[in-house]
Design a protein around this motif. Structure first.
Motif, PDB file in Angstrom:
ATOM      1  N   THR A   1       2.153   2.174  -3.524  1.00 58.81           N
ATOM      2  CA  THR A   1       1.228   2.483  -4.613  1.00 58.81           C
ATOM      3  C   THR A   1       1.083   3.986  -4.774  1.00 58.81           C
ATOM      4  N   THR A   2       0.756   4.393  -5.988  1.00 56.11           N
ATOM      5  CA  THR A   2       0.575   5.815  -6.270  1.00 56.11           C
ATOM      6  C   THR A   2      -0.807   6.259  -5.829  1.00 56.11           C
TER       7      THR A   2
ATOM      8  N   TRP B   1       0.830  -1.203   0.000  1.00 58.30           N
ATOM      9  CA  TRP B   1       0.000   0.000   0.000  1.00 58.30           C
ATOM     10  C   TRP B   1       0.866   1.256   0.000  1.00 58.30           C
TER      11      TRP B   1
ATOM     12  N   ASP C   1      -3.200   7.543  -7.662  1.00 60.95           N
ATOM     13  CA  ASP C   1      -4.221   7.065  -8.593  1.00 60.95           C
ATOM     14  C   ASP C   1      -4.549   5.584  -8.367  1.00 60.95           C
ATOM     15  N   GLU C   2      -3.531   4.768  -8.085  1.00 55.52           N
ATOM     16  CA  GLU C   2      -3.780   3.353  -7.816  1.00 55.52           C
ATOM     17  C   GLU C   2      -4.582   3.178  -6.529  1.00 55.52           C
ATOM     18  N   LYS C   3      -4.243   3.953  -5.494  1.00 52.80           N
ATOM     19  CA  LYS C   3      -4.987   3.874  -4.238  1.00 52.80           C
ATOM     20  C   LYS C   3      -6.443   4.275  -4.443  1.00 52.80           C
TER      21      LYS C   3
ATOM     22  N   ARG D   1      -8.165   4.108  -7.224  1.00 62.04           N
ATOM     23  CA  ARG D   1      -8.832   3.058  -7.994  1.00 62.04           C
ATOM     24  C   ARG D   1      -9.191   1.867  -7.110  1.00 62.04           C
ATOM     25  N   ILE D   2      -8.278   1.466  -6.222  1.00 62.59           N
ATOM     26  CA  ILE D   2      -8.525   0.332  -5.324  1.00 62.59           C
ATOM     27  C   ILE D   2      -9.669   0.655  -4.366  1.00 62.59           C
TER      28      ILE D   2
END
Length: 168
Positions: free
Chosen positions: A130-131, A127, A133-135, A137-138
């Motif tokens: 992660t960037t 976690w 944007d990835e966070k 999205r998740i």
């Protein structure tokens, strides 16, 4: 040394005119067993806090204040659980079946603790790498899944997809 001192205390109490702990109260099996259970619980709790403090401060590099704050959720959960349990379960079924069950669960808990700690540690590191944007999205995907399960409708999923398209 502790055994010698405890033996000396017991010997002294048998001869004292007004003992601090009259040893005759330990002749009652139920009371003696409850004292032994309390002793084991106190020693175990002290050990958990001692070694967890070492781990958090020396291995993970937490400060003393951060370590203390990290203990707060565990302490709050213990207090809340003990209060609810003492008010609901104990009056209904009594301590005789509850104490051995609790001791068994406490002993079995660390059996898979290494796997749980490793999984939490890996998840934390994944976690943290992660960037943004990835966070985002998740978390939106998790909200989609939870919304679909809770309401059982597609409307919440569509609303979450619209939020995803709107951007930060």
């Amino acid at each position: 040394m502790a055994t010698v001192l405890l033996t000396a205390f017991a010997w002294w109490q048998t001869r004292a005119r007004h003992p601090v702990l009259p040893l005759r109260i330990l002749l009652d099996r139920n009371r003696a067993a409850s004292f032994a259970a309390l002793l084991v619980a106190a020693v175990g709790t002290f050990g958990v806090f001692l070694f967890l403090t070492y781990y958090l401060e020396r291995t993970l590099g937490y400060s003393a204040v951060t370590t203390g704050l990290a203990f707060l959720p565990m302490i709050a959960a213990l207090m809340a659980g003990a209060t609810v349990f003492a008010q609901t379960v104990m009056p209904r079924i009594g301590p005789k079946p509850v104490v051995p069950l609790g001791r068994g669960l406490a002993a079995a808990g660390p059996a898979d603790a290494d796997a749980a700690v490793a999984a939490a540690w890996n998840a934390f590191h994944a976690w943290s790498r992660t960037t943004y944007d990835e966070k985002r999205r998740i978390l939106l995907r998790a909200a989609d899944l939870l919304g679909q399960r809770a309401a059982g409708s597609r409307q919440q999923a569509a609303g979450s997809r619209a939020l995803r398209r709107s951007g930060p």
